[in-house]
Design an enzyme around this catalytic site. Structure first.
Site, PDB file in Angstrom:
ATOM      1  CG  HIS A  83      -2.013  -1.068   1.036  1.00  0.00           C
ATOM      2  ND1 HIS A  83      -3.207  -0.820   0.413  1.00  0.00           N
ATOM      3  CD2 HIS A  83      -2.022  -2.389   1.347  1.00  0.00           C
ATOM      4  CE1 HIS A  83      -3.928  -1.933   0.383  1.00  0.00           C
ATOM      5  NE2 HIS A  83      -3.227  -2.904   0.941  1.00  0.00           N
ATOM      6  CG  ASP A 142      -0.226   9.009   0.377  1.00  0.00           C
ATOM      7  OD1 ASP A 142      -0.166   7.853   0.829  1.00  0.00           O
ATOM      8  OD2 ASP A 142      -0.963   9.887   0.866  1.00  0.00           O
TER       9      ASP A 142
HETATM   10  C1  G6P Z   1      -0.818   3.520   6.022  1.00  0.00           C
HETATM   11  C2  G6P Z   1      -0.312   2.103   5.894  1.00  0.00           C
HETATM   12  C3  G6P Z   1      -1.231   1.142   6.630  1.00  0.00           C
HETATM   13  C4  G6P Z   1      -1.434   1.614   8.070  1.00  0.00           C
HETATM   14  C5  G6P Z   1      -1.966   3.051   8.093  1.00  0.00           C
HETATM   15  C6  G6P Z   1      -2.115   3.605   9.507  1.00  0.00           C
HETATM   16  O1  G6P Z   1      -2.000   3.656   5.312  1.00  0.00           O
HETATM   17  O2  G6P Z   1      -0.174   1.744   4.530  1.00  0.00           O
HETATM   18  O3  G6P Z   1      -0.685  -0.166   6.623  1.00  0.00           O
HETATM   19  O4  G6P Z   1      -2.307   0.762   8.768  1.00  0.00           O
HETATM   20  O5  G6P Z   1      -1.049   3.862   7.383  1.00  0.00           O
HETATM   21  O6  G6P Z   1      -0.899   3.526  10.205  1.00  0.00           O
HETATM   22  P1  G6P Z   1      -0.748   2.698  11.564  1.00  0.00           P
HETATM   23  O7  G6P Z   1       0.713   2.610  11.838  1.00  0.00           O
HETATM   24  O8  G6P Z   1      -1.517   3.506  12.556  1.00  0.00           O
HETATM   25  O9  G6P Z   1      -1.397   1.349  11.316  1.00  0.00           O
END
Ligand code: G6P
Length: 470
Positions: A162, A371
């Protein structure tokens, strides 16, 4: 082949959203998107609970709800430090977002990352049945597929990244880059949001590792394994988000925001408080507008919503301090008795409230420096009033820009471009706003999260199974 009763989907990601319908604004877009995909398909969603335990036992907490089951495990403090705060968020995240200046390379982090992926494999392996299709998400879990193979898992296993995939020469600075990339050849299908990320991956595989890439570029062979690589941009649950935007809460919020704007145009930004989101540059771009267009300045204001994220990591503490200082300085220098240029808010909001905020705003300012995709851009579009839509200003360096060419595209590093784009958006005639919005909305509706899920899982199911190959 379509999914039949026999084929369940096992989604694995670091963060798991609760099975019972929370719409908390603190969730990343990925968790929300996976929740929609799983509700549609059914299956199991496995990952870290977010909680800590003294000694790792691998005991799984199963919760049934809303069309799927969540299965989560607690991790030890050292696991969380080395795997989540360490390798995932101090090594891979900055590196994958082209921020070598912030990337920390420590053997302890790499070891912890590997250990936790082995622990995840031990824990999830018994939950996987013979006909299940396994889909692993994101940079926290790159080696998990290989660990599952080592534990005899011959199921079809796909991996989706992602984040961006960094250029080859940046990735080559990671001490264990080749070993890490090698683990990706345990999967059957690899998915990326854009052709740019996929090409960078292929470059690394070919030039650094000597992998063999088929002429049309979507099949790669390395070490006796064949992997299919696809571009498959994630979308939002557009129907659900439109419904949220029409909800009482959203309408109430929209009216409240309009009242509090007292006739001024609201510009809105909504981002996790992350250095990749270009928040500092965004505030400076907005200040540039105030300086260059003193006659317009009191006609608008910027609402920046930035819930804190990954607060145990130093670079996140620093960006938070920087933004507090910068928003305070800009407000101090430019505010007047009856007007404050920036409303800077450090908390998350439920998604129906956000939908109302988006709808009340004249401009959506989405300017990450880099991003993987950016789903705020898509939600902003989905929340607009078709007869009087706002304008999306979008960074050229967000994965979303590949699909959203009708936005006002900017280089987020340039304060001048951000300032010019704000003026363009403010002055844009209604006809042009409607035409751009219609084109953007067509894409957001066509390539939604269901489309993304189906495109990836169709590819995965079509891949030859290991049993057929070996
Ligand atoms: C991005 C990453 C996700 C992640 C999200 C929130 O979108 O690609 O994998 O879950 O950020 O970050 P966190 O560390 O809070 O899960």
């Amino acid at each position: 082949m379509e999914f039949g009763a026999l084929s369940r989907l096992i989604v694995i990601s670091n963060r798991v959203a609760p099975a019972e319908g929370s719409h908390s604004g603190a969730q990343g877009g990925l968790a929300v998107a996976l929740q929609s995909a799983l509700r549609e398909m059914g299956g199991i969603w496995f990952g870290w609970s977010g909680g800590q335990t003294d000694v790792f036992t691998g005991q799984v907490n199963l919760q049934r709800g809303d069309g799927y089951t969540t299965a989560t495990v607690d991790l030890e403090e050292q696991d969380i430090d080395e795997y989540y705060n360490g390798y995932a968020n101090r090594t891979l995240w900055p590196l994958f977002h082209y921020r070598m200046d912030l990337a920390e390379y420590e053997r302890g982090f790499a070891g912890g990352y590997q250990r936790v992926n082995e622990r995840f494999a031990d824990t999830v392996r018994p939950l996987i049945e013979q006909d299940d299709t396994v889909w692993i998400q994101d940079y926290h879990m790159i080696p998990l597929g290989q660990e599952l193979r080592r534990r005899g898992c011959a199921n079809r296993i796909g991996f989706f990244l992602h984040t961006p995939w960094p250029p080859r020469r940046l990735l080559a600075t990671l001490p264990e880059a080749n070993e890490l990339v090698e683990t990706l050849f345990a999967y059957d299908v690899l998915g990326f949001h854009t052709a740019e990320w996929l090409e960078s991956f292929c470059d690394f595989a070919r030039l650094e590792m000597g992998a063999d890439i088929e002429e049309d570029g979507d099949v790669i062979r390395f070490g006796g394994r064949t992997v299919r690589v696809i571009v498959c941009p994630i979308g939002i649950d557009t129907a659900e988000f439109r419904a949220l935007a029409a909800s009482d809460t959203a309408q109430h919020t929209c009216r409240q925001m309009e009242r509090s704007a007292v006739g001024r145009a609201m510009i809105v930004g909504v981002d996790r408080l992350d250095y990749s989101k270009g928040l500092e540059e965004r505030l400076l771009g907005f200040e540039r507008f105030l300086l260059e267009h003193p006659e317009e300045r009191k006609e608008l204001f910027l609402l920046q919503i930035a819930p804190p994220s990954r607060a145990s990591v130093g670079s996140y503490q620093r960006i938070r301090n920087t933004l507090e200082g910068l928003s305070g300085r800009i407000n101090g220098e430019h505010a007047d008795l009856d007007w404050v240029p920036i409303r800077y808010v450090n908390q998350g909001y439920p998604r129906d409230v956000l939908a109302g905020v988006y709808r009340a705003s004249r401009i959506g300012l989405v300017t990450p420096l880099r991003d993987g995709m950016n789903l705020v851009a898509k939600e902003y579009v989905a929340a607009q009033d078709p007869g009087d839509p706002g304008v999306l200003i979008l960074s050229r360096f967000a994965g979303a820009a590949a699909q959203m060419q009708e936005a006002v595209l900017v280089n987020p590093y340039s304060a001048e471009e951000i300032s010019d784009a704000i003026l363009t958006a403010l002055r844009m005639p209604r006809d042009e706003r409607i035409a751009r919005w219609r084109a953007l909305m067509d894409g957001v509706e066509r390539e939604d999260v269901m489309w993304w899920r189906k495109r990836f899982t169709d590819e995965l199911i079509a891949a030859p199974s290991l049993a057929e190959v070996d």
